[in-house]
Design an enzyme around this catalytic site. Structure first.
Site, PDB file in Angstrom:
ATOM      1  N   THR A   1     -17.859 -53.347  13.807  1.00 59.20           N
ATOM      2  CA  THR A   1     -19.204 -53.919  13.867  1.00 59.20           C
ATOM      3  C   THR A   1     -20.266 -52.841  13.686  1.00 59.20           C
ATOM      4  OG1 THR A   1     -18.409 -55.573  15.438  1.00 59.20           O
ATOM      5  CG2 THR A   1     -20.764 -55.185  15.400  1.00 59.20           C
ATOM      6  N   THR A   2     -19.891 -51.584  13.893  1.00 62.44           N
ATOM      7  CA  THR A   2     -20.900 -50.524  13.859  1.00 62.44           C
ATOM      8  C   THR A   2     -21.174 -50.093  12.422  1.00 62.44           C
ATOM      9  OG1 THR A   2     -21.630 -48.498  14.950  1.00 62.44           O
ATOM     10  CG2 THR A   2     -19.369 -48.505  14.102  1.00 62.44           C
TER      11      THR A   2
ATOM     12  N   ASP B   1     -10.321 -53.482  21.237  1.00 59.51           N
ATOM     13  CA  ASP B   1     -10.557 -53.179  22.667  1.00 59.51           C
ATOM     14  C   ASP B   1     -11.295 -54.289  23.397  1.00 59.51           C
ATOM     15  OD1 ASP B   1     -13.764 -51.939  23.176  1.00 59.51           O
ATOM     16  OD2 ASP B   1     -13.051 -52.585  21.197  1.00 59.51           O
TER      17      ASP B   1
ATOM     18  N   GLY C   1     -22.941 -55.773  17.814  1.00 57.08           N
ATOM     19  CA  GLY C   1     -24.022 -55.375  16.918  1.00 57.08           C
ATOM     20  C   GLY C   1     -25.231 -54.900  17.694  1.00 57.08           C
ATOM     21  N   GLY C   2     -25.652 -53.669  17.403  1.00 57.58           N
ATOM     22  CA  GLY C   2     -26.761 -53.092  18.172  1.00 57.58           C
ATOM     23  C   GLY C   2     -28.058 -53.857  18.024  1.00 57.58           C
ATOM     24  N   LYS C   3     -28.377 -54.263  16.767  1.00 61.76           N
ATOM     25  CA  LYS C   3     -29.634 -55.019  16.564  1.00 61.76           C
ATOM     26  C   LYS C   3     -29.573 -56.362  17.296  1.00 61.76           C
ATOM     27  CE  LYS C   3     -30.266 -53.243  11.914  1.00 61.76           C
ATOM     28  NZ  LYS C   3     -30.275 -53.637  10.479  1.00 61.76           N
TER      29      LYS C   3
ATOM     30  N   ASP D   1     -10.152 -51.185  14.900  1.00 64.95           N
ATOM     31  CA  ASP D   1     -11.539 -51.268  15.361  1.00 64.95           C
ATOM     32  C   ASP D   1     -11.986 -49.833  15.652  1.00 64.95           C
ATOM     33  OD1 ASP D   1     -13.919 -52.228  16.812  1.00 64.95           O
ATOM     34  OD2 ASP D   1     -12.803 -51.638  18.613  1.00 64.95           O
TER      35      ASP D   1
ATOM     36  N   ASP E   1     -15.356 -48.684  17.903  1.00 63.98           N
ATOM     37  CA  ASP E   1     -15.935 -48.432  19.234  1.00 63.98           C
ATOM     38  C   ASP E   1     -15.081 -49.006  20.351  1.00 63.98           C
ATOM     39  OD1 ASP E   1     -18.946 -48.843  17.534  1.00 63.98           O
ATOM     40  OD2 ASP E   1     -18.366 -46.994  18.537  1.00 63.98           O
TER      41      ASP E   1
ATOM     42  N   LYS F   1     -32.043 -45.349  17.133  1.00 64.98           N
ATOM     43  CA  LYS F   1     -30.849 -45.318  17.980  1.00 64.98           C
ATOM     44  C   LYS F   1     -29.659 -44.712  17.252  1.00 64.98           C
ATOM     45  CE  LYS F   1     -26.795 -47.232  19.300  1.00 64.98           C
ATOM     46  NZ  LYS F   1     -25.605 -47.580  18.494  1.00 64.98           N
TER      47      LYS F   1
ATOM     48  N   HIS G   1     -33.381 -49.660  15.705  1.00 63.41           N
ATOM     49  CA  HIS G   1     -31.938 -49.390  15.563  1.00 63.41           C
ATOM     50  C   HIS G   1     -31.696 -48.137  14.747  1.00 63.41           C
ATOM     51  CE1 HIS G   1     -27.648 -50.288  14.494  1.00 63.41           C
ATOM     52  NE2 HIS G   1     -27.672 -50.403  15.806  1.00 63.41           N
TER      53      HIS G   1
HETATM   54  C1  XBP Z   1     -18.853 -52.284  18.846  1.00 65.72           C
HETATM   55  C2  XBP Z   1     -20.186 -52.853  18.720  1.00 65.72           C
HETATM   56  C3  XBP Z   1     -21.291 -52.004  18.171  1.00 65.72           C
HETATM   57  C4  XBP Z   1     -21.561 -50.811  19.091  1.00 65.72           C
HETATM   58  C5  XBP Z   1     -22.935 -50.228  18.830  1.00 65.72           C
HETATM   59  O1  XBP Z   1     -18.352 -52.119  17.528  1.00 65.72           O
HETATM   60  O2  XBP Z   1     -20.370 -54.025  19.016  1.00 65.72           O
HETATM   61  O3  XBP Z   1     -22.442 -52.824  18.117  1.00 65.72           O
HETATM   62  O4  XBP Z   1     -21.559 -51.276  20.440  1.00 65.72           O
HETATM   63  O5  XBP Z   1     -23.009 -49.819  17.477  1.00 65.72           O
HETATM   64  P1  XBP Z   1     -16.744 -52.244  17.226  1.00 65.72           P
HETATM   65  P2  XBP Z   1     -24.247 -50.331  16.577  1.00 65.72           P
HETATM   66  O6  XBP Z   1     -16.575 -53.482  16.369  1.00 65.72           O
HETATM   67  O7  XBP Z   1     -16.380 -50.971  16.524  1.00 65.72           O
HETATM   68  O8  XBP Z   1     -16.039 -52.370  18.586  1.00 65.72           O
HETATM   69  O9  XBP Z   1     -25.505 -50.053  17.371  1.00 65.72           O
HETATM   70  O10 XBP Z   1     -24.142 -49.529  15.311  1.00 65.72           O
HETATM   71  O11 XBP Z   1     -24.003 -51.803  16.377  1.00 65.72           O
HETATM   72 MG    MG Z   2     -14.558 -52.253  19.822  1.00 67.14          MG
END
Ligand code: XBP
Ligand code: MG
Length: 244
Positions: A129-130, A189, A52-54, A10, A12, A91, A88
């Site tokens: 997810t990013t 995480d 997902g940010g959106k 993963d 973030d 952002k 987004h």
């Molecule tokens: C974590 C998420 C992402 C980030 C924000 O991704 O849920 O949405 O918080 O990034 P991961 P975006 O799967 O790597 O833990 O705004 O690009 O979604």
């Molecule tokens: Mg993560």
């Protein structure tokens, strides 16, 4: 018994503690769009339950933002029906600028385990997810311009639109690796990430962070403070134990 062939990371919160930077980028985007929104850390911990940010911004508008108060305060109608794609994009630009300019280090042990895994002949992948641009903005300054050559498969928001806990991103990673779930370990995480990996039947090691330490990690193969003291031999042993 299946042998460990690949690690699926993963991004973030796992490769780096990026969520504070994401939070700052969201608030920067809201301000530049003239929206009366501001997320503090305690609210963001709750909003992170939506991947997902959106999707997270839409969830906030639907469940946390008081439209009536905002309109009564004379806020623009944009505050109640923003263009989430455009917001987004703003952002993401703010976030990538932070990553490229900032000094955020990868989490303890991450660079070492990536190098050791490659040396040991383990295949590496990313399932996040990013966005692809966010991954590059984080890893290019820290792992060098050829960072992506170290990851055979990179699945992200652009290739796997159904966000964690949906297992799509992990199932597509397995398919592109040409491996079965029992030949891989996922490193995550968050509860959403764990559920997505388990949904694809992949044994998962959790390395929580302050944004996710309170999550339910039932079903994790291991919960570790970080990968700092983890050797490749440990991963092979834990994986073998899980396959028994
Ligand atoms: C974590 C998420 C992402 C980030 C924000 O991704 O849920 O949405 O918080 O990034 P991961 P975006 O799967 O790597 O833990 O705004 O690009 O979604
Ligand atoms: Mg993560």
């Amino acid at each position: 018994m299946a042998h460990l062939q690949a690690l699926i990371f993963d991004v973030d919160g796992t490769l780096a503690d990026t969520e504070s930077a994401h939070l700052a980028a969201f608030n920067q985007a809201f301000a530049s769009a003239g929206l009366p929104w501001h997320w503090d850390e305690s609210l963001y911990v709750r909003l992170l339950e939506v991947s997902g940010g959106k999707e997270r911004m839409a969830h906030y508008l639907a469940h946390h933002f008081n439209r009536a108060d905002s309109l009564a305060a004379g806020d623009s109608t944009a505050a109640i029906a923003p263009d989430f794609d455009a917001l987004h994009a703003i952002k993401t630009t703010a976030y990538t600028q932070q990553m490229r300019a900032g000094s955020l280090a990868l989490r303890p042990g991450i660079e070492a385990i990536i190098a050791a895994a490659q040396k040991a002949g383990l295949r590496l992948a990313i399932a996040t997810t990013t966005t692809e641009s966010n991954i590059d903005a984080l890893l290019r300054p820290r792992l060098g311009p050829d960072w992506s050559q170290g990851f055979e498969v990179i699945e992200h928001a652009g290739t796997a639109p159904r966000k964690k806990p949906d297992p799509q991103v992990y199932r597509q990673t397995l398919q592109r690796l040409g491996l079965t779930a029992s030949e891989c370990l996922a490193i995550e995480d968050s509860a959403n990430g764990l559920q997505a990996a388990l949904g694809a039947s992949i044994a998962t090691i959790i390395t929580p962070n302050p944004f996710t330490a309170h999550h339910n990690f039932e079903g994790a193969l291991r919960i570790l403070p970080s990968l700092q003291d983890t050797a490749i031999a440990d991963l092979h042993r834990w994986h073998a134990d899980a396959m028994r």
